[in-house]
Design an enzyme around this catalytic site. Structure first.
Site, PDB file in Angstrom:
ATOM      1  N   GLU A 289     -39.249  73.631 116.296  1.00  0.00           N
ATOM      2  CA  GLU A 289     -38.683  72.341 116.718  1.00  0.00           C
ATOM      3  C   GLU A 289     -39.606  71.173 116.360  1.00  0.00           C
ATOM      4  O   GLU A 289     -39.862  70.293 117.178  1.00  0.00           O
ATOM      5  CB  GLU A 289     -38.382  72.367 118.224  1.00  0.00           C
ATOM      6  CG  GLU A 289     -37.347  73.411 118.600  1.00  0.00           C
ATOM      7  CD  GLU A 289     -36.924  73.386 120.066  1.00  0.00           C
ATOM      8  OE1 GLU A 289     -37.742  72.984 120.918  1.00  0.00           O
ATOM      9  OE2 GLU A 289     -35.773  73.777 120.344  1.00  0.00           O
TER      10      GLU A 289
ATOM     11  N   ASP B 227     -31.819  81.030 123.499  1.00  0.00           N
ATOM     12  CA  ASP B 227     -32.600  80.073 124.279  1.00  0.00           C
ATOM     13  C   ASP B 227     -32.187  80.000 125.739  1.00  0.00           C
ATOM     14  O   ASP B 227     -31.510  79.056 126.139  1.00  0.00           O
ATOM     15  CB  ASP B 227     -32.474  78.677 123.639  1.00  0.00           C
ATOM     16  CG  ASP B 227     -33.457  77.684 124.232  1.00  0.00           C
ATOM     17  OD1 ASP B 227     -34.329  78.118 124.985  1.00  0.00           O
ATOM     18  OD2 ASP B 227     -33.346  76.483 123.928  1.00  0.00           O
TER      19      ASP B 227
ATOM     20  N   GLU C 297     -32.722  74.886 133.117  1.00  0.00           N
ATOM     21  CA  GLU C 297     -32.273  74.018 132.022  1.00  0.00           C
ATOM     22  C   GLU C 297     -30.808  74.254 131.659  1.00  0.00           C
ATOM     23  O   GLU C 297     -30.081  73.307 131.372  1.00  0.00           O
ATOM     24  CB  GLU C 297     -33.159  74.253 130.784  1.00  0.00           C
ATOM     25  CG  GLU C 297     -32.658  73.529 129.554  1.00  0.00           C
ATOM     26  CD  GLU C 297     -33.520  73.742 128.319  1.00  0.00           C
ATOM     27  OE1 GLU C 297     -34.540  74.448 128.395  1.00  0.00           O
ATOM     28  OE2 GLU C 297     -33.154  73.189 127.265  1.00  0.00           O
TER      29      GLU C 297
HETATM   30  C1  BDP Z   1     -35.673  74.610 124.697  1.00  0.00           C
HETATM   31  C2  BDP Z   1     -35.803  73.287 125.353  1.00  0.00           C
HETATM   32  C3  BDP Z   1     -36.881  72.426 124.760  1.00  0.00           C
HETATM   33  C4  BDP Z   1     -38.173  73.223 124.699  1.00  0.00           C
HETATM   34  C5  BDP Z   1     -37.937  74.454 123.884  1.00  0.00           C
HETATM   35  C6  BDP Z   1     -39.129  75.396 123.877  1.00  0.00           C
HETATM   36  O1  BDP Z   1     -34.556  72.627 125.253  1.00  0.00           O
HETATM   37  O2  BDP Z   1     -37.002  71.292 125.568  1.00  0.00           O
HETATM   38  O3  BDP Z   1     -39.200  72.472 124.143  1.00  0.00           O
HETATM   39  O4  BDP Z   1     -36.897  75.216 124.438  1.00  0.00           O
HETATM   40  O5  BDP Z   1     -39.086  76.361 124.626  1.00  0.00           O
HETATM   41  O6  BDP Z   1     -35.059  75.443 125.618  1.00  0.00           O
HETATM   42  O7  BDP Z   1     -40.071  75.190 123.148  1.00  0.00           O
END
Ligand code: BDP
Length: 676
Positions: free
Chosen positions: A269, A342, A370
Site C-alpha cells: 500500500e 483483509d 474495521e
Molecule cells: C487495511 C487497512 C489499512 C491498513 C492496512 C494494513 O484498511 O488502513 O494500513 O490494512 O494492515 O485493513 O497495513
C-alpha cells in the site's frame, strides 16, 4: 451534624470516581486493603503483583514465591503454579520468573471475580506463546488508523515529561490478560518515531510498562535511513544503510535495554521496502534482524502485500512470500493476517500458514472492528479467531498479534462490548484452547454481572449467547455466504456494492470481489478461475474447488455461482442470500430484546450506552440488507421470498447516502442518526 453532612458530601464526591463508565474494564474489584500478601523477593514486577492482590483479593493469605526448581522451570518464566493448602487457608503462587507471579496474581483475582471455589486449587499455567502482542495503528498526531475509540493514548507532545495515568492503567489491563508486548505506532510508520526526540518519549512509556511485564516494539519506516538519516538510499545491502540501522539499534537499546524489536510493513500500500531497491522481503528483513540480534531483538515482517496486478488479490501474499521459505534469519517472524484478503467479516484462512515450514510465522488478528461495524456494532470476535485455529494448528505459530481497539474514550474501546475483544485476544494468546464461551463467561462475570448473585446467572447466560451469535449476525447482514469487501468508498462502515469510481484501483472496488452479473455472483477462485484454491492443502483444495462440495459459508468466495444454483442448505443462492440477510437483521433485533431484559442488573450508564449502540446496529443491519438485496436483485431478477421482511428503503435513496467522514474517521452517533 455538620461533620456528618460534610462526610456525606465527601461520599458524593467519591461516587463518580467509581462510576460505571467502563473505565475500569474487567478490573472492577474494589479495595478493602485487607489481603495478607507476602513475597520472597522485591522488584517492580513482584511489587505490582502484590499491589494488585492487596487491591482486590478478599480471601486467605497469599504467598508469592519466586523459586527456580524443576517444576517451575518446566512452566517457564511466565508460567506459574497456583495452589491452596489447609482447606484454602493458605494460597501459594510460585514461579521461576517475576512475570509468572504477576500472571498468577491476576489469575487468582480472576478466579475470585468469576466465583470459583478456591478451597482446593492446584493450577499450573503457562502461555502457549512467548509473544502476545498488541499492534497499535497510532499516528504521531494522535489520530488512529482504523481506530474507533477516540484518539491515541500516547500524548506525544507531553511526553516524556508529563505522564498520563492511563499509561499504567493500560499496562495493568494488558498484564491482567497476559499480553506482554506492544507495538505503539502505526504500521504505516513515520520515520520520526526513530528520532532521538521521539525515542526519549518511547523510553518513558517503556519504563511505565516494564513493571507489568510489557515490552515495547516499534513499527518502522523502511526508508528511515533516507528520511531521517539523509542517506541517498535505503537499500538493505548497502553498507551505509546497514551501519545506520546498527547504530540506530544501539541507540534504542541504550535507552530501552529490553526493547522488543521492529514491526515492518514494507512494499505494501505504497510503503517503502526492499523491493524498491531490487531486493527481496527476506533481504530486507534479515538486514534489520542482524541489527537487533546482539540485543535479542526480533523483526516481525508483515506479509500483507498486494499490488494492482492481474493476479487475484487473495493469492498475492502467498505468491510473494512462499518462495522465500527458509531464507529468513531465525529472529524474523513473518506476520500474516488471518485471511488472504483483509480482515473481512469472514474469510477462509490464509493458505500461507503452513506453507513455509522453515520460517517462523505469527498471526495478525484485528481487534479493532474495521470491517465489522466499528465501535457501533456488537461483534464478539473470539469465535472468529477460534475458527482460524480450526484450520491452523496453534502450535504451528510462533506468536499472536492483535490490532488494538484502544483509544482515549472513557471506556477505552468505544463500545462496552468491544472490551471483550481486547480481553479475548489476550486470553486466547495465552491459551488458544480456551473456548469462546468460557472467555465470554469470564469477561461478563468481571465486567457486568456478579458471579455470586444467583439472580444474575440467567441474564448473564443470555448475554453470553448474544455474544456468541454476534459475529455470525454481522456476517449475515453484511456479507453472507462468502461475499466480501462490499464496503463504501472512503470508509469501511456501510454498504456500497454498486460503488464505481472512475480510475480507481479495481481491487479497491466492491465489484472486483462480488462480480455480480445476470448469470450469478461471486469470485471464481476455482481452477477454472483464478485458481486460488490450488494454494490450499490438497484435501481443502478439492473441497473448495468443487462448487458442489464447497461449504456454503465460502461459496461466493471461491465460486461465481449461478443465482439458481442449489446450495447445501437446499436453497438457491438468491434465496439463501435473502434468508441470511434477513436472519442477520432478526438476530440484532433479538439482541436488543436480550439486552432490554438485563436492565435491572446493570448500571444505567452502561445499560443505556449499549442499548443505544444496539439500536444503531439494528438500523445499520437493515441498511446493509436493503442495500445489498436491492442491488443484487437487479442482476438476479428474482423476487425476495415472501417470508422475508420487505425492504424499507429505495435503492436510489441508499445510493445517495454518504457518510461525511474521511477514510480513517469514525462517524458520530449524530451522523448515523441523520443518515436516514
Ligand atoms: C487495511 C487497512 C489499512 C491498513 C492496512 C494494513 O484498511 O488502513 O494500513 O490494512 O494492515 O485493513 O497495513
Amino acid at each position: 451534624m455538620k461533620k456528618l453532612l460534610s462526610f456525606i458530601w465527601m461520599l458524593c464526591l467519591l461516587i463518580p470516581a467509581s462510576a460505571e463508565d467502563g473505565s475500569r474494564l474487567w478490573l472492577r474489584y474494589t479495595t478493602d486493603g485487607q489481603a495478607n500478601v507476602t513475597c520472597n523477593r522485591q522488584s517492580p514486577i513482584v511489587d505490582a503483583a502484590a499491589a494488585e492482590l492487596r487491591k482486590g483479593w478478599k480471601g486467605a493469605p497469599v504467598a508469592l514465591t519466586l523459586i527456580r526448581n524443576k517444576e517451575t522451570r518446566a512452566l517457564g518464566e511466565e508460567g506459574f503454579r497456583l495452589s491452596t493448602s489447609d482447606e484454602g487457608r493458605k494460597i501459594s503462587i510460585t514461579s521461576a520468573g517475576e512475570r509468572g507471579l504477576l500472571y498468577g496474581a491476576f489469575h487468582l483475582l480472576r478466579l475470585q471475580e468469576t466465583g470459583a471455589d478456591w478451597a482446593r486449587l492446584d493450577i499450573k499455567e503457562s502461555p502457549a506463546y512467548d509473544l502476545r502482542i498488541l499492534n497499535h495503528w497510532d499516528n504521531l498526531d494522535r489520530s488512529v488508523e482504523r481506530g474507533y475509540a477516540g484518539r491515541s493514548l500516547w500524548e506525544w507532545d507531553a511526553l516524556p515529561s508529563t505522564l498520563s495515568d492511563r499509561y499504567a492503567e493500560y499496562a495493568r489491563a494488558n498484564a491482567s490478560i497476559g499480553i506482554n508486548g506492544t507495538v505503539i505506532n502505526n504500521v504505516n510508520a513515520s520515520s520520526r518515531i526513530l528520532s532521538a526526540e521521539y525515542l526519549e518519549k518511547v523510553k518513558a512509556l517503556a519504563d511505565i510498562f516494564r513493571p507489568y511485564g510489557i515490552r515495547v516494539y516499534l513499527s518502522i519506516n523502511f526508508a528511515s535511513p533516507m528520511q531521517l538519516g539523509g542517506l541517498p538510499t535505503a537499500d538493505p545491502l548497502d553498507k551505509q544503510v546497514i551501519a545506520w540501522w546498527k547504530e540506530k539499534a544501539r541507540e534504542i537499546y541504550r535507552l530501552i535495554p529490553d526493547f522488543g524489536g521492529f514491526l515492518v510493513k514494507a512494499n505494501s500500500e505504497g510503503q517503502p521496502g526492499p523491493c524498491d531497491f531490487g531486493r527481496s522481503h527476506a533481504e530486507g528483513a534479515n538486514m534489520l534482524a542482524d541489527a537487533v540480534k546482539p540485543y535479542k531483538g526480533i523483526i516481525m515482517w508483515r506479509a500483507f502485500v498486494y499490488s494492482p496486478s492481474d493476479a487475484d488479490r487473495a493469492k498475492q501474499a502467498y505468491l510473494e512470500f512462499q518462495p522465500l521459505d527458509g531464507q529468513f534469519r531465525n529472529n524474523v517472524i513473518v506476520q500474516i493476517k488471518n485471511g488472504p484478503v483483509d480482515f473481512q467479516p469472514r474469510e477462509p484462512y490464509s493458505p500461507l500458514f503452513g506453507a513455509m515450514p522453515a520460517t517462523a510465522q505469527m498471526v495478525e488478528f484485528q481487534i479493532t472492528q474495521e470491517y465489522l461495524g466499528f465501535s457501533y456494532h456488537l461483534a464478539y470476535l473470539a469465535p472468529m479467531w477460534k475458527e482460524f485455529f480450526n484450520f491452523v494448528p496453534h502450535a504451528s505459530l510462533k506468536a499472536m498479534a492483535g490490532v488494538a481497539n484502544i483509544g482515549t474514550d472513557t471506556n477505552w474501546c468505544g463500545h462496552h462490548f468491544a472490551q471483550s475483544n481486547w480481553y479475548a485476544f489476550g486470553r486466547l494468546a495465552w491459551n488458544p484452547e480456551l473456548s469462546s464461551e468460557a472467555i465470554a463467561d469470564e469477561w461478563l462475570a468481571q465486567t457486568f454481572f456478579n458471579a455470586r448473585n444467583q439472580q444474575h446467572i440467567p441474564a448473564a447466560h443470555k448475554v453470553r449467547q448474544m455474544m456468541m451469535q454476534s459475529r455470525e449476525a454481522v456476517v449475515d447482514y453484511m456479507m453472507p455466504i462468502g461475499l466480501h469487501h462490499l464496503f463504501a468508498w472512503g470508509h469501511h462502515y456501510g454498504p456500497e456494492p454498486w460503488c464505481a469510481i472512475p480510475g480507481a484501483r479495481p481491487d479497491w472496488l466492491p465489484s472486483y470481489y462480488h462480480k455480480a452479473d445476470k448469470e450469478g455472483v461471486g469470485f471464481d477462485r476455482s481452477r477454472n478461475g483464478s485458481n486460488a484454491t490450488a494454494q490450499y492443502p490438497d484435501s481443502l483444495r478439492r473441497l473448495y474447488d468443487d462448487i458442489r462440495t464447497c461449504p456454503d459459508e465460502y461459496l461466493l468466495w471461491f465460486h461465481h455461482a449461478p443465482w439458481q444454483h442449489v446450495m447445501q442448505s437446499g436453497r438457491t443462492v438468491w434465496d439463501e442470500l435473502c434468508h441470511r440477510y434477513d436472519r442477520g437483521v432478526q438476530q440484532v433485533r433479538n439482541f436488543q430484546k436480550i439486552w432490554a431484559e438485563t436492565e435491572e442488573f446493570i448500571d444505567a450508564e452502561r445499560f443505556e450506552a449499549v442499548q443505544s449502540r444496539l439500536s444503531i446496529q439494528a438500523r445499520d443491519a437493515v441498511w446493509w440488507k436493503d442495500a445489498c438485496l436491492l442491488y443484487f436483485m437487479e442482476y438476479s431478477d428474482m423476487r425476495i421470498p415472501y417470508d422475508i421482511e420487505r425492504p424499507i428503503h429505495r435503492l436510489d435513496d441508499l445510493k445517495r447516502v454518504k457518510l461525511p467522514i474521511g477514510n480513517h474517521e469514525c462517524p458520530t452517533e449524530q451522523m448515523l442518526n441523520e443518515r436516514r
